[in-house]
Design an enzyme around this catalytic site. Sequence first.
Site, mmCIF file in Angstrom:
data_model
loop_
_atom_site.group_PDB
_atom_site.id
_atom_site.type_symbol
_atom_site.label_atom_id
_atom_site.label_comp_id
_atom_site.label_asym_id
_atom_site.label_seq_id
_atom_site.Cartn_x
_atom_site.Cartn_y
_atom_site.Cartn_z
ATOM 1 N N LYS A 6 -8.592 44.211 -110.619
ATOM 2 C CA LYS A 6 -9.449 44.808 -111.647
ATOM 3 C C LYS A 6 -10.303 43.766 -112.372
ATOM 4 O O LYS A 6 -11.422 44.060 -112.789
ATOM 5 C CB LYS A 6 -8.608 45.601 -112.657
ATOM 6 C CG LYS A 6 -8.084 46.909 -112.068
ATOM 7 C CD LYS A 6 -7.694 47.923 -113.112
ATOM 8 C CE LYS A 6 -7.379 49.248 -112.438
ATOM 9 N NZ LYS A 6 -6.866 50.261 -113.319
ATOM 10 N N LYS A 22 -8.494 52.067 -102.043
ATOM 11 C CA LYS A 22 -7.814 53.148 -102.761
ATOM 12 C C LYS A 22 -8.834 54.122 -103.370
ATOM 13 O O LYS A 22 -9.871 53.684 -103.881
ATOM 14 C CB LYS A 22 -6.983 52.508 -103.892
ATOM 15 C CG LYS A 22 -5.970 53.424 -104.533
ATOM 16 C CD LYS A 22 -5.218 52.697 -105.647
ATOM 17 C CE LYS A 22 -6.044 52.646 -106.912
ATOM 18 N NZ LYS A 22 -5.272 52.761 -108.154
ATOM 19 N N LYS A 72 -10.929 56.163 -109.776
ATOM 20 C CA LYS A 72 -11.850 56.768 -110.756
ATOM 21 C C LYS A 72 -13.099 55.920 -110.929
ATOM 22 O O LYS A 72 -14.172 56.428 -111.220
ATOM 23 C CB LYS A 72 -11.187 56.824 -112.123
ATOM 24 C CG LYS A 72 -9.968 57.678 -112.213
ATOM 25 C CD LYS A 72 -9.393 57.492 -113.610
ATOM 26 C CE LYS A 72 -8.020 58.046 -113.707
ATOM 27 N NZ LYS A 72 -7.112 57.180 -114.446
HETATM 28 N N1 AQP Z 1 -5.517 56.602 -104.806
HETATM 29 C C1 AQP Z 1 -4.338 56.917 -105.317
HETATM 30 N N2 AQP Z 1 -3.351 57.398 -104.518
HETATM 31 C C2 AQP Z 1 -2.140 57.749 -105.035
HETATM 32 N N3 AQP Z 1 -1.834 57.650 -106.350
HETATM 33 C C3 AQP Z 1 -2.789 57.174 -107.176
HETATM 34 N N4 AQP Z 1 -2.808 56.965 -108.500
HETATM 35 C C4 AQP Z 1 -4.016 56.481 -108.856
HETATM 36 N N5 AQP Z 1 -4.801 56.362 -107.793
HETATM 37 C C5 AQP Z 1 -4.072 56.790 -106.719
HETATM 38 C C6 AQP Z 1 -1.666 57.253 -109.392
HETATM 39 O O1 AQP Z 1 -2.142 58.102 -110.436
HETATM 40 C C7 AQP Z 1 -1.398 57.820 -111.620
HETATM 41 C C8 AQP Z 1 -2.347 57.649 -112.767
HETATM 42 O O2 AQP Z 1 -3.162 56.532 -112.532
HETATM 43 P P1 AQP Z 1 -3.999 55.918 -113.713
HETATM 44 O O3 AQP Z 1 -5.099 56.799 -114.058
HETATM 45 O O4 AQP Z 1 -3.128 55.655 -114.856
HETATM 46 O O5 AQP Z 1 -4.503 54.527 -113.227
HETATM 47 P P2 AQP Z 1 -5.017 53.916 -111.885
HETATM 48 O O6 AQP Z 1 -3.892 53.776 -110.926
HETATM 49 O O7 AQP Z 1 -5.658 52.652 -112.261
HETATM 50 O O8 AQP Z 1 -6.051 54.966 -111.347
HETATM 51 P P3 AQP Z 1 -7.429 54.680 -110.651
HETATM 52 O O9 AQP Z 1 -8.012 55.943 -110.201
HETATM 53 O O10 AQP Z 1 -7.293 53.611 -109.625
HETATM 54 O O11 AQP Z 1 -8.312 54.189 -111.844
HETATM 55 P P4 AQP Z 1 -9.303 52.970 -111.920
HETATM 56 O O12 AQP Z 1 -10.406 53.251 -111.009
HETATM 57 O O13 AQP Z 1 -9.712 52.990 -113.367
HETATM 58 O O14 AQP Z 1 -8.504 51.763 -111.549
HETATM 59 C C9 AQP Z 1 -0.559 56.570 -111.354
HETATM 60 O O15 AQP Z 1 0.777 56.949 -111.120
HETATM 61 C C10 AQP Z 1 -1.179 55.994 -110.111
HETATM 62 O O16 AQP Z 1 -0.214 55.323 -109.327
#
Ligand code: AQP
Length: 333
Positions: free
Chosen positions: A114, A198, A201
């Site tokens: 990140k 992955k 968001k």
């Molecule tokens: N691609 C994914 N596949 C499976 N699980 C996922 N999670 C996130 N992306 C995937 C799971 O969703 C939960 C909430 O995640 P979060 O919003 O707290 O944070 P994150 O993992 O950082 O989500 P993103 O979408 O990847 O956000 P950005 O783009 O901001 O970094 C968690 O349990 C996570 O494991």
Amino acid sequence: MSKKIFSGVQPTGNLHLGNYLGAIKNFVELQNDKANHCIFCVVDLHAITVKQDPKELKNNIRETAATFIASGINPDNNIIFNQSMVSAHSEAAWILSCVSRIGWLNRMTQFKEKAGKDKEKASIGLYSYPVLMAADILLYDATHVPVGDDQKQHLELCRDIAQKFNNDFNAPEFLKVPEPLIQKQFSRIMSLKDGLKKMSKSDPSDLSRINLTDSKDEIVNKIKKAKTDPLPLPNNIDELVERPEAENLLGIYSSLKNKSLQNSIDEFSGKNFSEFKIELSDVLVEKIEPISKKIKELLNDEKYLDTILLEGSKKADIFASKKIKEIKELVGF
Ligand code: AQP
């Protein structure tokens, strides 16, 4: 056996199919077991580890709560709240950051991903994010934490922090060491544009993900445009090696249909992607469209959502205040 479940989702907008299949779907199954005590948190303190627009953040907090409810979490039987409303999270994070070691945090791959190349410009919050996550979990004596595969390393760190705190303050088993609940299959959903990345968001391309607020037409269009390869669908799992996009799309289909990957392969082996994509769109629309409609409906009633979060915060605060008081006593405050 009764489980104490805690998990969080960041209110950073664009909640997607990866969040749903990797985490929220699992939350719903866990709350359906009446023996479990579930706490689902909108982790807004985590969200500000990267810059947020204050107005958008407020909307995203409500939208995340609406997504929980629209996906099937019952706010009457479970606690839904936002982290910033319970001050014990910030207090516990500070105390635990004094127990955590820099060497442990330096190993966290999510920070490296990140923060990107310019780590000097990343916020301190982004670096210490896993300590706040440990505080979230440990304040509630959570026994099980359902997360996607990307959070596995943070959960291991949380376990290390709990054990070190208990050792340092001679309080065996005071902080409960939680178990991660990561689905054995389909725990990492990949981008629709790149099967090695992955689904996320923050991906600038909206075509890379199915948002939980997407309409039927948007879902169909995104699946139509999803990256594939020129071969027909495989006959067995071994043929998926080096075919990440095929593996991801078949995984999404299997997860939505609660089928094994092998079963889905048997259903589509030798067929063209165009044929498979029609079926995949159908199951996605069937699952996501009602959630999307419900989210929009709930967002029209801000008062309702604010009440859920406020009432949830009051209930969470009862547990968290007690635990932080005990933590402070152990520390010597
Ligand atoms: N691609 C994914 N596949 C499976 N699980 C996922 N999670 C996130 N992306 C995937 C799971 O969703 C939960 C909430 O995640 P979060 O919003 O707290 O944070 P994150 O993992 O950082 O989500 P993103 O979408 O990847 O956000 P950005 O783009 O901001 O970094 C968690 O349990 C996570 O494991």
